[in-house]
Design an enzyme around this catalytic site. Structure first.
Site, short mmCIF file in Angstrom:
data_model
loop_
_atom_site.label_atom_id
_atom_site.label_comp_id
_atom_site.label_asym_id
_atom_site.label_seq_id
_atom_site.Cartn_x
_atom_site.Cartn_y
_atom_site.Cartn_z
NE ARG A 123 -4.17 -1.86 1.75
CZ ARG A 123 -4.27 -2.80 2.67
NH1 ARG A 123 -3.53 -2.75 3.77
NH2 ARG A 123 -5.12 -3.79 2.51
CE LYS A 145 -1.76 13.46 -14.21
NZ LYS A 145 -2.17 14.01 -15.52
CD GLU A 187 5.34 15.66 -22.82
OE1 GLU A 187 4.79 16.63 -22.27
OE2 GLU A 187 4.75 14.59 -23.07
CE LYS A 228 4.05 17.14 -14.11
NZ LYS A 228 4.10 15.92 -14.88
CD GLU A 238 -5.23 15.90 -15.20
OE1 GLU A 238 -4.07 15.52 -15.10
OE2 GLU A 238 -5.96 15.63 -16.17
NE ARG A 242 -0.51 16.50 -12.66
CZ ARG A 242 0.21 15.72 -11.87
NH1 ARG A 242 0.00 15.75 -10.57
NH2 ARG A 242 1.13 14.92 -12.35
CG ASN A 246 -3.30 15.93 -19.71
OD1 ASN A 246 -2.25 15.32 -19.57
ND2 ASN A 246 -4.27 15.89 -18.82
CG HIS A 249 -0.67 14.78 -23.47
ND1 HIS A 249 0.01 15.96 -23.64
CD2 HIS A 249 0.22 13.94 -22.88
CE1 HIS A 249 1.24 15.83 -23.15
NE2 HIS A 249 1.39 14.62 -22.69
CG HIS A 253 -2.55 9.98 -24.73
ND1 HIS A 253 -3.06 10.24 -23.49
CD2 HIS A 253 -1.20 10.06 -24.60
CE1 HIS A 253 -2.06 10.48 -22.64
NE2 HIS A 253 -0.94 10.38 -23.30
CG HIS A 267 4.35 10.38 -24.93
ND1 HIS A 267 2.97 10.30 -24.93
CD2 HIS A 267 4.67 11.38 -24.07
CE1 HIS A 267 2.48 11.21 -24.09
NE2 HIS A 267 3.49 11.87 -23.55
N1 GLY Z 1 2.04 14.60 -17.68
C1 GLY Z 1 0.93 15.34 -17.24
C2 GLY Z 1 0.85 15.48 -15.76
O1 GLY Z 1 1.74 15.08 -15.06
O2 GLY Z 1 -0.14 15.98 -15.27
#
Ligand code: GLY
Length: 368
Positions: A123, A145, A187, A228, A238, A242, A246, A249, A253, A267
């Site tokens: 956990r 993430k 990025e 960031k 998010e 946040r 994206n 993306h 994606h 990517h």
């Molecule tokens: N890669 C997008 C984020 O970390 O929110």
């Protein structure tokens, strides 16, 4: 050049991102305060292991830390249930406990998988990110993430689990292939496009020197990480802001999924095309000037990145199928597609008010 620190301030989950030259060689000294007498285990991939694992283990050994390693196959296919299972069972066999330390040595695939393994092991076990790609240094190693892919889409299985430390050694980036470096640059450009026009202007003037000039590289990585960190501090899970990270993306994606997460489209290349499409869509909807998408595409092209769907080699599914793939995006709410669009360079926002005709027109134009 000195090592710089960006603090990600999240209360009890706060941590430092250390950025600079020679950090891999200093890793033992950097990690020793966290590790204490605890066990340490490294998850990496076979390509990164061949280049950097011995150096990391030697540095840890100099600090009195013995760290066994598991090297998984390199590539996006490793972000799977079966490789996650291999990693978790391996860590359990090494009796890694909650206060022990898992080190993720690698790019975004290893960082995401190792972070998720650490999140679910007993956990939650502490972990350190040592990102070895530009993409991982400026984005995926920071912010907590973690996760794996599903046949239904990318990153659909995962958890938020913040690292205890991030060590971004900008020297390591010189060992990347030019294509991998460029893809990671997608990025970096994203940060200027989503929230900082001055940074985008700086990139237009300086980005060509990033691969060869350590000073420029450190500035670009530190500025991206600081942006960031600010966003993650304000919106860790998010709920709002946040989602701006994206940018590009939703399209990216879907294109990655359509190309089978293969070498046809990395990517960061998908993100680059996605950013160009987001600006095209924004201009078509009258949200930003016509010059903005031209400026974005020109900069991506100058950096050797694709900016159009037509730049992807081989056949692709039709527009309806691509829109279907976008429907698996994590930003989808109540079945409605949500896009990060822009009112100009550095002015991104999230919306679900995109008429399907405008989306189809932008896709068709980008294929031509
Ligand atoms: N890669 C997008 C984020 O970390 O929110």
């Amino acid at each position: 050049m000195s090592i710089e620190t960006v603090r990600v301030d999240l209360g009890a989950r706060s941590y430092d991102v250390r950025i600079g030259q020679g950090l891999l060689d200093r890793a033992g000294a950097e990690i020793t305060a966290l590790a204490g007498q605890r066990r340490v285990a490294i998850l990496t991939d076979e390509t990164v292991a061949a280049r950097h694992l011995a150096g990391l283990q030697e540095s840890l050994a100099r600090a009195g830390i013995e760290a066994p390693a598991l090297a998984l196959p390199a590539g996006e296919a490793t972000k799977s249930w079966s490789r996650l299972g291999d990693a978790v069972e391996w860590l359990l066999a090494r009796r890694i406990e909650r206060k022990d330390l898992v080190i993720a040595l690698g790019g975004g695939v290893i960082g995401d998988l190792a972070g998720f393994a650490a999140a679910i092991l007993r956990r939650g076990v502490r972990f350190v990110q040592i990102p070895t790609t530009l993409l991982a240094q400026v984005d995926s190693s920071v912010g907590g993430k973690t996760g794996i892919n599903s046949p239904h889409g990318k990153n659909l299985i995962g958890a938020f689990h913040q690292p205890a430390l991030v060590l971004a050694d900008i020297d390591v980036l010189t060992t990347l292939s030019p294509r991998d470096f460029r893809a990671g640059y997608g990025e970096v450009a994203k940060y200027g496009l989503l929230g900082d026009e001055d940074f985008f202007e700086w990139l237009e003037a300086n980005a060509a020197g990033l691969a060869s000039d350590a000073g420029l590289r450190q500035h670009a990585v530190r500025h991206s990480v600081a942006m960031k960190a600010g966003i993650v501090q304000r919106d860790e899970t998010e709920q709002g802001e946040r989602a701006l990270l994206n940018l590009g993306h939703t399209f990216g994606h879907a294109l990655e999924s359509a190309t089978g997460y293969s070498d046809r489209l990395l990517h960061g290349e998908g993100v680059a095309i996605g950013c160009a499409l987001a600006f095209e869509l924004s201009a078509r909807l009258g949200l930003c000037s016509q010059e903005a998408p031209s400026r974005v595409a020109a900069h991506l092209a100058a950096m050797g990145l694709p900016s159009r769907i037509a730049d992807i080699p081989g056949d692709l599914p039709d527009d309806e199928a691509l829109i279907g793939l976008m429907g698996q995006d994590k930003k989808v709410q109540d079945g409605r597609l949500r896009f990060v669009l822009a009112r100009g360079i550095g002015q991104a926002f999230v919306t679900d008010a995109v008429p399907p005709e405008a989306l189809r027109a932008v896709l068709a134009q980008s294929r031509a």
